[in-house]
Enzyme design. Structure first.
Site, PDB file in Angstrom:
ATOM      1  N   THR A  77       1.171  -1.470   0.142  1.00  0.00           N
ATOM      2  CA  THR A  77       0.074  -0.203   0.123  1.00  0.00           C
ATOM      3  C   THR A  77       1.046   1.093   0.226  1.00  0.00           C
ATOM      4  O   THR A  77       0.561   2.049  -0.697  1.00  0.00           O
ATOM      5  CB  THR A  77      -0.442   0.213   1.166  1.00  0.00           C
ATOM      6  OG1 THR A  77      -1.713  -1.749   1.105  1.00  0.00           O
ATOM      7  CG2 THR A  77      -2.154   1.573   1.299  1.00  0.00           C
ATOM      8  N   ASP A 160      -4.256   5.823   7.179  1.00  0.00           N
ATOM      9  CA  ASP A 160      -3.170   7.103   6.969  1.00  0.00           C
ATOM     10  C   ASP A 160      -2.483   7.477   6.019  1.00  0.00           C
ATOM     11  O   ASP A 160      -1.658   8.346   5.480  1.00  0.00           O
ATOM     12  CB  ASP A 160      -3.017   7.215   8.394  1.00  0.00           C
ATOM     13  CG  ASP A 160      -1.745   5.257   8.924  1.00  0.00           C
ATOM     14  OD1 ASP A 160      -1.354   4.763   8.010  1.00  0.00           O
ATOM     15  OD2 ASP A 160      -1.034   5.489   9.789  1.00  0.00           O
ATOM     16  N   ASP A 302      -8.793  -3.739   0.062  1.00  0.00           N
ATOM     17  CA  ASP A 302      -7.778  -4.321   1.007  1.00  0.00           C
ATOM     18  C   ASP A 302      -8.280  -5.490   2.059  1.00  0.00           C
ATOM     19  O   ASP A 302      -7.939  -6.336   1.662  1.00  0.00           O
ATOM     20  CB  ASP A 302      -7.049  -3.432   0.921  1.00  0.00           C
ATOM     21  CG  ASP A 302      -5.210  -4.497   1.202  1.00  0.00           C
ATOM     22  OD1 ASP A 302      -4.982  -5.121   0.779  1.00  0.00           O
ATOM     23  OD2 ASP A 302      -4.882  -3.949   2.528  1.00  0.00           O
TER      24      ASP A 302
END
Ligand code: ZN
Ligand code: ZN
Length: 541
Positions: A77, A160, A302
């Protein structure tokens, strides 16, 4: 004659007037959508169940690049979001993984943690984050630099890192989900207090409202049958229900478990879509002549892929619902910014392996090199071969970090140690496909075409000393449920790449293209300089 001359002069002055430099034409808003864990083939596998106004609109009215790949490892990611945004790879931008071993502190760290920052919008550490580890500029940075300020950049996601990295260094705001309380928060890196509209959004307690409803199938069950069974043995019981099939209920979850459930459902994408629409309205994105940028990352696919794998009712359902959420977003953009006034791209930060448990059940070649066990074995080898303890500091992300001080103190030759460890690994672990050492990689540079996936993902300061590539289908630990990603194999690297809107022609193109081309294409359409370490090329001319 004089009259003719006068007429000529008049014509000439008129033509001079018309070639006077004009204001450069730019879209009012760029919308960058990254879907977390989207295999390219999902566009087609789920096509029959999509409506006309979501993915299908982007595919039929936009430019659909059908052979777009990542060009480095690890396909995770944080590196994915950093690479899309910088048009570069970890070799340059330094985001080598979601989390990595930091040689200087001798501890693990995440890509966005920052002790010098504090949480804005909450009383915990969830906002102690920033993009400070990102070494390259992003396309959003370049937009801000080109406008010397007034371009507005807003980024939203559940995760985040998926909000922070696409926002770049100069974002006006990056907002992500706090799993402890269901609110969106940010970091003091960006601002001192939450904007009113985010505060107001949090006060609506949308997470509570969404989670009060069961997750039921969007379509009749018949539509999901080609996935196999809903209660397949390859699925985690994420919501502590004692089962893995529909409907899913969150009623029994308490406190952090309750809010922590949201990212694992379509409601995570719903929250992000709603917040993105609020940002368009309240930040007045695309309302003036200076181009703004809205970065949106949909994280929930995900979570669902990791939990249920790629052959599950859950993954199909979350994509059917994401299609509707994208349709809603496009409707808002049409209304608030105007059709044709915004430029949009959609891609993914990585794809995912076919569910490993299922692959094993049908005798496909899958397996694992357990890193903890391999580390023990390597330590034993070092003791025997070099008569030294602690030669190896860490083994993570398929990379081995050596302790150079120990090597020096024991009068060992670094290059010999590398070679002996490499030989030992090849001879001991048949799961290994290839090994590259720091000696092999230094002195070379990353390339657009993936001549070497490991080199493209190798940062000379942050990466380890030995990089291991496992056989296709092999993972760093056995996985009987759900799926994962991270390798250089097609199942992890092949992702959707769609451009839509301002100056984008309707076309389907199957040339090999790379994820680094997105930033090059967007910056080229905007007539601004591409990010500092961009190695991509413009795809829309
Ligand atoms: Zn991801
Ligand atoms: Zn993942």
């Amino acid at each position: 004659m004089r009259k003719l001359l006068f007429t000529l002069l008049l014509l000439l002055s008129a033509s001079v007037y018309t070639i006077k430099p004009q204001t450069v034409q730019r879209p009012k808003l760029v919308v960058g959508i990254i879907v977390d864990q989207m295999r390219y083939e999902y566009l087609y596998r789920f096509y029959p169940y999509f409506g006309e106004r979501g993915f299908k609109r982007l595919m039929s009215e936009g430019s659909n690049f059908t052979y777009a790949h990542y060009n480095y490892v690890p396909t995770q990611t944080a590196p994915g979001h950093a690479s899309v945004s910088t048009g570069s790879t970890p070799f340059f931008h330094g985001i080598i993984s979601n989390a990595w071993y930091d040689r200087t502190t001798k501890k693990g760290r995440t890509s966005v943690e920052d002790d010098s920052a504090s949480t804005v919008g909450g009383n915990n550490d969830e906002g102690k984050k920033s993009p400070r580890m990102l070494l390259a500029t992003t396309m959003t940075d370049q937009l801000k630099l080109a406008s010397i300020g007034p371009s507005k950049v807003i980024s939203v996601s559940i995760k985040d890192r998926a909000a922070i990295l696409p926002g770049g260094h100069l974002a006006d705001g990056a907002f992500w989900y706090d799993e402890t309380n269901g609110n969106f928060i940010t970091s003091s890196y960006y601002m001192k207090t939450l904007p009113d509209w985010v505060d107001k959004f949090n006060r609506k307690k949308l997470a509570d409202k969404l989670l009060s409803k069961d997750w039921v199938l969007a379509k009749p069950e018949e539509a999901y049958k080609n996935n196999g069974a809903d209660n397949s043995p390859f699925e985690h019981d994420v919501f502590k229900e004692g089962k893995t099939n529909f409907p899913h209920s969150f009623a029994k979850l308490k406190g952090e478990d309750f809010y922590g459930a949201l990212p694992n459902t379509p409601y995570g994408n719903e929250m992000v879509k709603e917040l993105a629409c609020e940002a368009i309205t309240n930040e007045r994105l695309g309302k003036d002549d200076v181009t703004d940028f809205l970065a949106i990352s949909f994280s929930s696919p995900d979570y669902v892929g990791h939990a249920y794998g790629i052959y599950s009712y859950e993954i199909q359902d979350i994509y059917i619902r994401l299609d509707e959420q994208i349709a809603d977003l496009l409707k808002t953009l049409d209304e608030k910014v105007g059709k044709g006034n915004y430029l949009l791209f959609l891609t993914a930060d990585h794809a995912a392996e076919e569910t490993p448990g299922f692959l094993k059940s049908v005798n496909m070649p899958v397996g694992a090199l357990n890193q903890a066990r391999a580390l023990d074995s390597l330590k034993g080898f070092c003791k025997n071969a070099f008569n030294a303890n602690e030669v190896i500091e860490d083994f993570s992300n398929n990379q081995i970090f050596l302790n150079r001080k120990v090597i020096q103190n024991n009068s060992l030759n670094y290059h010999t140690v590398l070679q002996k460890l490499t030989d030992y690994l090849y001879n001991t672990f048949p799961q290994i496909q290839n090994i590259q050492t720091r000696d092999d990689l230094l002195g070379q540079t990353a390339t657009r075409e993936p001549k070497d996936f490991v080199l493209n993902g190798f940062n000379s300061v942050r990466s380890g000393d030995i990089a291991i590539t496992l056989l296709p289908g092999y993972l760093p630990s056995n996985m009987s449920k759900g799926t994962t990603h991270g390798t250089s194999y097609a199942y992890d690297t092949h992702v959707p790449m769609l451009f839509y809107g301002w100056h984008v022609p309707a076309q389907e193109n199957n040339s090999p293209v790379y994820i680094v081309d997105i930033a090059a294409t967007i910056c080229n359409l905007l007539h601004i300089t591409e990010p500092s370490c961009c190695i991509g090329v413009p795809l829309i001319r």
